[in-house]
Design an enzyme around this catalytic site. Sequence first.
Site, PDB file in Angstrom:
ATOM      1  CB  THR A  85      -0.895   0.013   1.260  1.00 31.91           C
ATOM      2  OG1 THR A  85      -1.708  -1.145   1.252  1.00 31.91           O
ATOM      3  CG2 THR A  85      -1.753   1.261   1.324  1.00 31.91           C
ATOM      4  CG  ASP A 115      -3.590  -2.041  12.924  1.00 36.55           C
ATOM      5  OD1 ASP A 115      -2.745  -2.248  13.823  1.00 36.55           O
ATOM      6  OD2 ASP A 115      -3.278  -1.847  11.727  1.00 36.55           O
TER       7      ASP A 115
HETATM    8  N1  LIG Z   1      -5.736  10.477   5.041  1.00 35.60           N
HETATM    9  C1  LIG Z   1      -4.409  10.577   5.180  1.00 35.60           C
HETATM   10  N2  LIG Z   1      -3.813  11.789   5.212  1.00 35.60           N
HETATM   11  C2  LIG Z   1      -2.460  11.884   5.379  1.00 35.60           C
HETATM   12  N3  LIG Z   1      -1.641  10.828   5.548  1.00 35.60           N
HETATM   13  C3  LIG Z   1      -2.182   9.599   5.538  1.00 35.60           C
HETATM   14  C4  LIG Z   1      -3.591   9.392   5.340  1.00 35.60           C
HETATM   15  N4  LIG Z   1      -3.837   8.070   5.392  1.00 35.60           N
HETATM   16  C5  LIG Z   1      -2.651   7.472   5.605  1.00 35.60           C
HETATM   17  N5  LIG Z   1      -1.644   8.373   5.695  1.00 35.60           N
HETATM   18  C6  LIG Z   1      -0.220   8.090   5.962  1.00 35.60           C
HETATM   19  O1  LIG Z   1       0.098   6.829   5.419  1.00 35.60           O
HETATM   20  C7  LIG Z   1       0.503   5.909   6.455  1.00 35.60           C
HETATM   21  C8  LIG Z   1       0.027   4.508   6.107  1.00 35.60           C
HETATM   22  O2  LIG Z   1      -1.385   4.525   5.954  1.00 35.60           O
HETATM   23  P1  LIG Z   1      -2.308   3.331   6.465  1.00 35.60           P
HETATM   24  O3  LIG Z   1      -1.975   3.062   7.899  1.00 35.60           O
HETATM   25  O4  LIG Z   1      -3.721   3.661   6.184  1.00 35.60           O
HETATM   26  O5  LIG Z   1      -1.785   2.134   5.547  1.00 35.60           O
HETATM   27  P2  LIG Z   1      -1.702   0.594   5.910  1.00 35.60           P
HETATM   28  O6  LIG Z   1      -1.221  -0.156   4.730  1.00 35.60           O
HETATM   29  O7  LIG Z   1      -2.984   0.166   6.508  1.00 35.60           O
HETATM   30  O8  LIG Z   1      -0.554   0.627   7.014  1.00 35.60           O
HETATM   31  P3  LIG Z   1      -0.357  -0.329   8.268  1.00 35.60           P
HETATM   32  O9  LIG Z   1      -0.833  -1.683   7.884  1.00 35.60           O
HETATM   33  O10 LIG Z   1       1.116  -0.241   8.527  1.00 35.60           O
HETATM   34  O11 LIG Z   1      -1.171   0.294   9.376  1.00 35.60           O
HETATM   35  C9  LIG Z   1      -0.061   6.502   7.735  1.00 35.60           C
HETATM   36  O12 LIG Z   1       0.660   6.148   8.890  1.00 35.60           O
HETATM   37  C10 LIG Z   1       0.047   8.002   7.457  1.00 35.60           C
HETATM   38  O13 LIG Z   1       1.362   8.451   7.721  1.00 35.60           O
END
Ligand SMILES: Nc1ncnc2c1ncn2[C@@H]1O[C@H](COP(=O)(O)OP(=O)(O)OP(=O)(O)O)[C@@H](O)[C@H]1O
Length: 515
Positions: A101, A244
């Site tokens: 992602t 989470d």
């Molecule tokens: N809406 C947003 N605005 C700004 N930054 C964002 C936003 N959504 C996510 N991010 C940034 O991207 C990072 C990763 O996003 P997210 O946690 O949604 O992905 P993930 O693949 O689910 O990660 P993980 O599994 O490690 O939690 C966040 O920690 C943040 O720094």
Amino acid sequence: MIGLVVGLIVKGYTLAVKEQAFLNEQPGNSGSKTASSKRKKIQKSEDKHVSSENGDAYVHTDGDNQMSLHLNKLVDGGTDGRRIGKLFVSNTEIAKGSNGTIVLEGIYEGRPVAVKRLVQAHNDVAFKEIQNLIASDQHPNIVRWYGVEYDQDFVYLSLERCTCSLDDLIQIYSDCSQNQVFNKNKAARAMIEYKARLESVKNIFPDLNLWKANGHPSPLSLKLMRDVVSGLVHLHELGIIHRDLKPQNVLIIKERSLCAKLSDMGISKRLVGDMSSLGHHATGCGSSGWQAPEQLLHGRQTRSVDLFSLGCLLFFCITRGRHPFGDSLERDINIVKNQMDLFLVEHIPEAVHLISRLLNPDPELRPKAMEVLHHPLFWTSEMRLSFLRDTSDRIELEDRETNSDLLKVLESTGPVALGGKWDEKMEPAFINNIGRYRRYKFDSVRDLLRVMRNKLNHYRELPKGIQELVGPVPEGYDCYFASRFPRLFIEVYKVVCRYCMEEESFQKYFKSNVD
Ligand SMILES: Nc1ncnc2c1ncn2[C@@H]1O[C@H](COP(=O)(O)OP(=O)(O)OP(=O)(O)O)[C@@H](O)[C@H]1O
């Protein structure tokens, strides 16, 4: 009343329509053209859009795409990127998530968004995240989503663009020694990018005060922590378990003031009907270091798993980025062994009281999110003083001679709450002043509370010198007593919880019971 009922019905209907529109627009779910155009109208009025490059709803020719790309380049200050449906995705990366992602900057219908780009293979995660967002994002402490787009390889979620995560904020404003340990794990290039990102956030929020000089969280920190709790209360009321919760999944945005919002609902699960837990087969797992022991051991998940993670998160905020279960490599083992160290918050007894309950290995004994919202850790000085004043009025009704249980228990806290005779911790000028009106027992908790109550009620009649000594009401006055008797408040609070919680005059302090 009728208006309220109608409002609720309309809200429920709108949610159902939104959810149905999303389900129908999933790739592979083809709907009729009439249905599709109806959906388009519903979506437009909802200001949320779902489209697919293959679907009939939004078909763009190459010429259109060129044109819109050009327009978007202008809109986005010439940033490189490409257009997918209603979304312009730039090549500017905000952060990386797990499983491929990536979060990128984008523009969705003219508004800046964060685009969470998930690989199609993880469409089920995207699907869950959207479903949960549809159900929950009408709340100021949940990140909003605006739409979803697809291409052959990816799913693109358009989310309210926040400035940074709570993790970033704490890293920036805490001192650097701890960050260096944290950063050792990051690859060199990623670390340079990460540092550059933190620098840019620091420029956006140049002078934030997250901790007071005495090491206590500042009003701003307390507000951000409370935002997290409010978001959680909302999710739990809807039957959604986040699963989470961690500082990286709390995002920060400047609205009227700085605000924290929960994000990353990809592995959240919704409980159906009166179910209170998800069994062993619940898919998805939280992040290492932030999960409750029962999550690590048996995969049993109730709302309480979020409260455990919340306990770790509050500790993290108060201690400038430390963790109650140690360094990242040893956390899970220590969580399972229930080996925590709360030493770093010991100077804030309200924090110890709340966090130790949240980290209770028995999920049944952890407080509910709504109780956390009303915990005194988040109270203002005004509310603390009002509580102590009401307590004093309440215990003055107790007869000293009959030695009621309430009074006995309250006085038994003396050694801890007062730490000795209370007159010895105060200036002679203050003791002389109170001595003019009546005699007090200097080893009595009840009498100290009476002094606090009386001087508060007659603050304006106090000589100037005494007013300066005890400081202005409410913050200075609260701080004068709290710094001399750090455990007084929480000891009194515990006694009141035990004996007076149900009483009318205390209801406003324990709202969770009336809500
Ligand atoms: N809406 C947003 N605005 C700004 N930054 C964002 C936003 N959504 C996510 N991010 C940034 O991207 C990072 C990763 O996003 P997210 O946690 O949604 O992905 P993930 O693949 O689910 O990660 P993980 O599994 O490690 O939690 C966040 O920690 C943040 O720094």
